[in-house]
Design a protein around this motif. Structure first.
Motif, PDB file in Angstrom:
ATOM      1  N   GLY A  81       0.835  -1.197   0.000  1.00 30.33           N
ATOM      2  CA  GLY A  81       0.000   0.000   0.000  1.00 30.33           C
ATOM      3  C   GLY A  81       0.870   1.247   0.000  1.00 30.33           C
ATOM      4  O   GLY A  81       1.712   1.424   0.872  1.00 30.33           O
ATOM      5  N   GLN A  82       0.687   2.080  -0.996  1.00 32.52           N
ATOM      6  CA  GLN A  82       1.562   3.235  -1.163  1.00 32.52           C
ATOM      7  C   GLN A  82       1.492   4.171   0.042  1.00 32.52           C
ATOM      8  O   GLN A  82       2.513   4.667   0.518  1.00 32.52           O
ATOM      9  N   ALA A  83       0.294   4.440   0.587  1.00 32.24           N
ATOM     10  CA  ALA A  83       0.126   5.413   1.665  1.00 32.24           C
ATOM     11  C   ALA A  83       0.834   4.956   2.935  1.00 32.24           C
ATOM     12  O   ALA A  83       1.601   5.712   3.540  1.00 32.24           O
ATOM     13  N   ILE A  84       0.592   3.722   3.336  1.00 34.36           N
ATOM     14  CA  ILE A  84       1.182   3.256   4.597  1.00 34.36           C
ATOM     15  C   ILE A  84       2.690   3.088   4.456  1.00 34.36           C
ATOM     16  O   ILE A  84       3.447   3.316   5.405  1.00 34.36           O
ATOM     17  N   ALA A  85       3.153   2.735   3.245  1.00 34.94           N
ATOM     18  CA  ALA A  85       4.593   2.619   3.024  1.00 34.94           C
ATOM     19  C   ALA A  85       5.250   3.993   3.069  1.00 34.94           C
ATOM     20  O   ALA A  85       6.358   4.148   3.604  1.00 34.94           O
ATOM     21  N   ASN A  86       4.586   4.991   2.511  1.00 37.67           N
ATOM     22  CA  ASN A  86       5.114   6.359   2.564  1.00 37.67           C
ATOM     23  C   ASN A  86       5.230   6.844   4.003  1.00 37.67           C
ATOM     24  O   ASN A  86       6.170   7.566   4.359  1.00 37.67           O
ATOM     25  N   ARG A  87       4.266   6.455   4.821  1.00 39.39           N
ATOM     26  CA  ARG A  87       4.310   6.863   6.229  1.00 39.39           C
ATOM     27  C   ARG A  87       5.557   6.306   6.913  1.00 39.39           C
ATOM     28  O   ARG A  87       6.263   7.009   7.636  1.00 39.39           O
ATOM     29  N   THR A  88       5.842   5.030   6.645  1.00 36.80           N
ATOM     30  CA  THR A  88       7.016   4.412   7.259  1.00 36.80           C
ATOM     31  C   THR A  88       8.310   5.011   6.700  1.00 36.80           C
ATOM     32  O   THR A  88       9.266   5.270   7.453  1.00 36.80           O
ATOM     33  N   SER A  89       8.341   5.250   5.390  1.00 38.65           N
ATOM     34  CA  SER A  89       9.533   5.861   4.787  1.00 38.65           C
ATOM     35  C   SER A  89       9.773   7.255   5.354  1.00 38.65           C
ATOM     36  O   SER A  89      10.926   7.653   5.592  1.00 38.65           O
ATOM     37  N   TYR A  90       8.696   7.970   5.552  1.00 42.23           N
ATOM     38  CA  TYR A  90       8.814   9.318   6.119  1.00 42.23           C
ATOM     39  C   TYR A  90       9.459   9.269   7.500  1.00 42.23           C
ATOM     40  O   TYR A  90      10.361  10.055   7.826  1.00 42.23           O
ATOM     41  N   ARG A  91       9.061   8.311   8.318  1.00 47.70           N
ATOM     42  CA  ARG A  91       9.621   8.211   9.672  1.00 47.70           C
ATOM     43  C   ARG A  91      11.098   7.834   9.629  1.00 47.70           C
ATOM     44  O   ARG A  91      11.901   8.337  10.440  1.00 47.70           O
ATOM     45  N   ILE A  92      11.442   6.975   8.692  1.00 48.09           N
ATOM     46  CA  ILE A  92      12.856   6.579   8.582  1.00 48.09           C
ATOM     47  C   ILE A  92      13.707   7.782   8.198  1.00 48.09           C
ATOM     48  O   ILE A  92      14.741   8.064   8.820  1.00 48.09           O
ATOM     49  N   LYS A  93      13.293   8.507   7.157  1.00 48.92           N
ATOM     50  CA  LYS A  93      14.069   9.649   6.691  1.00 48.92           C
ATOM     51  C   LYS A  93      14.141  10.745   7.761  1.00 48.92           C
ATOM     52  O   LYS A  93      15.191  11.384   7.936  1.00 48.92           O
ATOM     53  N   LEU A  94      13.045  10.939   8.468  1.00 45.83           N
ATOM     54  CA  LEU A  94      13.034  11.990   9.491  1.00 45.83           C
ATOM     55  C   LEU A  94      13.997  11.655  10.622  1.00 45.83           C
ATOM     56  O   LEU A  94      14.746  12.521  11.101  1.00 45.83           O
ATOM     57  N   LEU A  95      14.024  10.389  11.040  1.00 49.13           N
ATOM     58  CA  LEU A  95      14.929  10.003  12.111  1.00 49.13           C
ATOM     59  C   LEU A  95      16.380  10.057  11.630  1.00 49.13           C
ATOM     60  O   LEU A  95      17.281  10.472  12.381  1.00 49.13           O
ATOM     61  N   GLN A  96      16.628   9.644  10.363  1.00 45.83           N
ATOM     62  CA  GLN A  96      17.979   9.743   9.824  1.00 45.83           C
ATOM     63  C   GLN A  96      18.447  11.200   9.792  1.00 45.83           C
ATOM     64  O   GLN A  96      19.611  11.505  10.096  1.00 45.83           O
ATOM     65  N   ALA A  97      17.548  12.100   9.448  1.00 47.83           N
ATOM     66  CA  ALA A  97      17.893  13.522   9.418  1.00 47.83           C
ATOM     67  C   ALA A  97      18.210  14.039  10.813  1.00 47.83           C
ATOM     68  O   ALA A  97      19.167  14.799  11.022  1.00 47.83           O
ATOM     69  N   GLU A  98      17.433  13.634  11.804  1.00 47.03           N
ATOM     70  CA  GLU A  98      17.662  14.091  13.174  1.00 47.03           C
ATOM     71  C   GLU A  98      19.005  13.576  13.697  1.00 47.03           C
ATOM     72  O   GLU A  98      19.737  14.304  14.390  1.00 47.03           O
ATOM     73  N   ILE A  99      19.319  12.317  13.383  1.00 48.08           N
ATOM     74  CA  ILE A  99      20.603  11.755  13.833  1.00 48.08           C
ATOM     75  C   ILE A  99      21.763  12.493  13.171  1.00 48.08           C
ATOM     76  O   ILE A  99      22.749  12.859  13.827  1.00 48.08           O
ATOM     77  N   ALA A 100      21.647  12.755  11.863  1.00 45.26           N
ATOM     78  CA  ALA A 100      22.706  13.477  11.156  1.00 45.26           C
ATOM     79  C   ALA A 100      22.871  14.884  11.721  1.00 45.26           C
ATOM     80  O   ALA A 100      23.994  15.380  11.882  1.00 45.26           O
ATOM     81  N   SER A 101      21.760  15.520  12.057  1.00 45.84           N
ATOM     82  CA  SER A 101      21.824  16.869  12.631  1.00 45.84           C
ATOM     83  C   SER A 101      22.527  16.838  13.977  1.00 45.84           C
ATOM     84  O   SER A 101      23.360  17.704  14.275  1.00 45.84           O
ATOM     85  N   ALA A 102      22.204  15.847  14.803  1.00 43.63           N
ATOM     86  CA  ALA A 102      22.837  15.746  16.123  1.00 43.63           C
ATOM     87  C   ALA A 102      24.315  15.387  16.021  1.00 43.63           C
ATOM     88  O   ALA A 102      25.103  15.717  16.918  1.00 43.63           O
ATOM     89  N   GLU A 103      24.719  14.706  14.908  1.00 43.54           N
ATOM     90  CA  GLU A 103      26.119  14.309  14.714  1.00 43.54           C
ATOM     91  C   GLU A 103      26.919  15.383  13.983  1.00 43.54           C
ATOM     92  O   GLU A 103      28.008  15.118  13.473  1.00 43.54           O
ATOM     93  N   ASN A 104      26.343  16.601  13.890  1.00 39.75           N
ATOM     94  CA  ASN A 104      27.016  17.738  13.246  1.00 39.75           C
ATOM     95  C   ASN A 104      27.244  17.516  11.749  1.00 39.75           C
ATOM     96  O   ASN A 104      28.182  18.061  11.157  1.00 39.75           O
TER      97      ASN A 104
END
Length: 754
Positions: free
Chosen positions: A162-185
């Motif tokens: 399902g495209q919608a539910i998969a997009n939701r999970t992908s969004y969470r992955i990318k958002l957490l990856q961005a937060e980790i990268a931000s915290a790691e300078n």
């Protein structure tokens, strides 16, 4: 306040928003409520989920009710595997926010086991993403967390359906990856990941995903002091949250905007946003976020120099139940209190709070807080004239500040080192350190000057206007259509309202004119034309009702309907004969006489205190009426009136003689209704005439007070000729004559001559 603290605070604040969009899958209102309270009141959210898990039985796959329950969780006896996993996720988030990391991870382990057991594939990935987030926030190992996220992302590609539910999970992955990268300078990498996450945000309509994305992205820019980009993102989130009426997200955004304005030294705007956040969190007194908001407000008041307000907020933070659960917050608030008392020159209390913080710092590793404590110890030592200690503590703070790369701590340390060396007498080292402090201060100011405060405020206005532009265009089209429909009706209504307005204005004009004429007529009818005092016409209108009311009260008291005798309702009547009013026109002329009589009327009116009243009875006679609230002698009343006449224009050569006749009402103690208003006036005129005759013979002021004896019968005055009846009663001793003259023979001659 250290930048590391703000980083951690921002990460923790965005923790619960990571699964905010999952609330759409909640089938139970209880879980929906618990999810909203995870960040605001984690203890209450945990209580709701625990009750949900304990009081409901898990429905097995072979249960016939399971298909219906998955869509409508209205049966309060059972819970589905989906709702059970959601409850465990909420419980884990609440436990983590309460500081129970191990328990939170155990709940996620249990939730992950259930997702595997019931083949909830996408939900399993969501649970693992949240677990990765919590573990990263606990151990700070960003590389390991990124590896886990890469594994989860590869598994997602295998099961993407399902495209919608998969997009939701992908969004969470990318958002957490961005937060980790931000915290790691990794600033550029974080920007790239945030842009990737934006691709999975639903387009074309506003949603909480959009608010969450712009909030997190703005917090990223704020962490790196990119104020322009941070302001744009946070304002996008701010206005979108307002449109969605998402009050919890709006409160969090207000916190971040307050931090932004605080770092930019725009303290008034920071307080505005904090006040909005405090209004929301104030409805949840046990919320840990409320303590953070109050602490930040106290810091701003400290920067503004409002130290008493800062103390109030700091003490509110100390009293908050969530403060004791976080040792870093406890140390931070005690250091803030010590710093505030130091600014207030209360050195004992400053040292007391600082020593308590120092004891806790011995068991915890918070370099930024240790640096602040060292700066405070150095400042205290400077005020206590301990130069060696000033230098020692300032050097310690400098080393910590350099290791943390915090310019503000270094600048303060150099400043205190300069003061310490100056106090020690080593002026060369003092000069070197003050130069270093000034260079750091100039560096900080140059950074702030890159964007001036005025330009910053103006940019805020432009961004807000741009955000509303698209919405306003749609509203304009709709308004134009509505306007065309409304124009014809509005024109007719305008004409009708115009006619009604003209009619109304005419009515108002006529009403005001009639009212003014009525007031003028009443003034003319009931006011003496020359003195301005109430006239005989008003006396005739008011006196009968007043006497009737007094009679009624006495009759009720007589028959026992009133307990106490109504002494306050007795009336004292005084007829005042003022000879100069009779002769002033002959002596001064018409115009001067008018002015004198008007002045006398104004003077007498100002002397009368309510409820007493006075009337202009005739040309030279005034009638004064007062209630007998307190006993007074006739002589004291006469002296008061004589004093009025003496006070009136003392430099003018006028006749100061007054002749006064007095009587009380009721006149006959045994027959309250025997004397009416006209008969009472006749008695007063007799008393005044007697006083006048005596006064004319002796050429001075006199008074006469007629008082009936207690047993005087009503029949003694029950005749048509009240004057003759009164004279007869005086001769018979039924009415006693009290006077300022001791010549009783003179009164007898007056009565005989009449």
């Amino acid at each position: 306040m250290s930048s590391k603290f703000w980083v951690v605070l921002g990460i923790l604040a965005s923790l619960c928003s990571g699964l905010a969009s999952a609330s759409t899958s909640f089938t139970s209102p209880l879980l929906l409520e618990a999810d909203k309270l995870v960040e605001i009141e984690p203890a209450k959210a945990l209580s709701i989920t625990n009750d949900y898990l304990q009081n409901r039985k898990l429905a097995e796959p072979n249960d016939d009710r399971l298909p219906n329950l998955s869509r409508d969780d209205t049966d309060q006896r059972v819970r589905t595997p989906l709702s059970t996993v959601n409850a465990l996720v909420i419980a884990a988030q609440a436990q983590f926010n309460l500081g129970n990391t191990r328990t939170a991870l155990q709940s996620l382990e249990q939730a992950e086991t259930m997702t595997k057991q019931y083949h909830l594939l996408f939900l399993e990935l969501d649970v693992r993403i949240l677990k990765t987030r919590l573990m990263w926030l606990t151990d700070g190992e960003g590389a390991r967390a990124l590896d886990r996220l890469a594994t989860i992302e590869s598994e997602l590609q295998e099961i993407r359906k399902g495209q919608a539910i998969a997009n939701r999970t992908s969004y969470r992955i990318k958002l957490l990856q961005a937060e980790i990268a931000s915290a790691e300078n990794e600033f550029e990498l974080a920007n790239h990941m945030y842009q990737k996450a934006a691709e999975f945000v639903p387009q074309g309509e506003m949603s909480k995903w959009e608010v969450e994305y712009h909030t997190t992205y703005g917090n990223h820019f704020l962490r790196y002091r990119r104020y322009n980009e941070a302001l744009s993102e946070l304002l996008l989130a701010y206005w979108t949250a307002i449109e969605l009426n998402s009050s919890d997200q709006l409160a969090h955004i207000n916190q971040l905007l307050a931090q932004l304005f605080m770092q930019r030294q725009v303290l008034d705007k920071a307080l505005d946003h904090l006040s909005q956040a405090a209004d929301f969190y104030g409805s949840y007194p046990d919320s840990p976020v409320l303590a953070d908001v109050l602490k930040l407000m106290g810091d701003i008041y400290f920067l503004q120099g409002k130290y008493n307000l800062a103390l109030v907020h700091y003490f509110n933070v100390i009293d908050h139940p969530s403060t004791d659960k976080n040792i870093e917050k406890v140390i931070d608030i005690r250091i803030s209190l010590a710093s505030t008392y130091l600014q207030l020159y209360n050195y004992p209390l400053a040292e007391q709070y600082l020593s308590r913080a120092e004891k806790l710092l011995d068991y915890a590793d918070f370099p930024a807080l240790k640096a602040r404590a060292a700066l405070l110890y150095s400042g205290l030592a400077y005020h206590q004239q301990e130069a060696d200690k000033v230098i020692e503590q300032a050097q310690k703070a400098l080393e910590l500040g350099q290791s943390l790369q915090q310019t503000s701590l270094e600048q303060q340390a150099y400043q205190l080192l300069s003061l310490g060396y100056e106090q020690q007498g080593n002026f060369k080292l003092a000069l070197e350190n003050i130069k270093k402090a000034n260079s750091l201060r100039i560096y900080q100011q140059d950074q702030l000057n890159q964007i001036s405060e005025d330009a910053f405020r103006q940019q805020k206005q432009f961004v807000e206007q741009g955000l509303h532009y698209e919405t306003q265009k749609l509203e304009l089209k709709d308004a134009q259509l509505q306007q065309k429909k409304f124009q014809k009706v509005a024109f007719v209504m305008f004409c009708l309202v115009s006619v009604l307005t003209m009619i109304g204005m005419r009515f108002i004009y006529v009403y005001r004119r009639n009212k003014a004429e009525l007031l003028q007529l009443n003034d003319s009818l009931f006011t003496h034309a020359r003195s301005g005092l109430p006239n005989l016409r008003l006396l005739n209108a008011n006196l009968p009702n007043s006497l009737q009311r007094t009679q009624s009260y006495f009759e009720q008291w007589q028959v026992g309907e009133l307990i106490n005798e109504p002494l306050s309702d007795r009336l004292r009547f005084v007829m005042i004969d003022v000879p100069f009013l009779r002769n002033m026109y002959l002596q001064n002329g018409y115009k001067a006489g008018l002015e004198l009589e008007r002045a006398f009327g104004e003077f007498i009116r100002n002397k009368i205190e309510s409820p007493a009243r006075i009337y202009h009875f005739s040309d030279a006679n005034l009638l004064y009426i007062e209630p007998s609230i307190k006993p007074r002698t006739a002589e004291s009343l006469f002296e008061e009136i004589q004093g009025w006449v003496n006070e009136f224009e003392p430099n003018r050569n006028i006749n100061r003689i007054v002749r006064i006749g007095m009587a009380n009402y009721p006149f006959l103690p045994r027959a309250y209704t025997a004397i009416n208003d006209k008969e009472l006036l006749d008695i007063l005129l007799i008393a005044t005439h007697m006083a006048r005759d005596v006064s004319m013979r002796e050429s001075k002021s006199h008074w006469v007070y007629l008082k009936a004896i207690d047993n005087a019968p009503a029949a003694s005055l029950a005749t048509d000729d009240m004057r003759q009846a009164c004279r007869t009663a005086i001769k018979q001793g039924l009415i006693k004559v009290h006077s300022s003259s001791q010549n009783e023979d003179g009164f007898k001659k007056i009565l005989n001559n009449e």
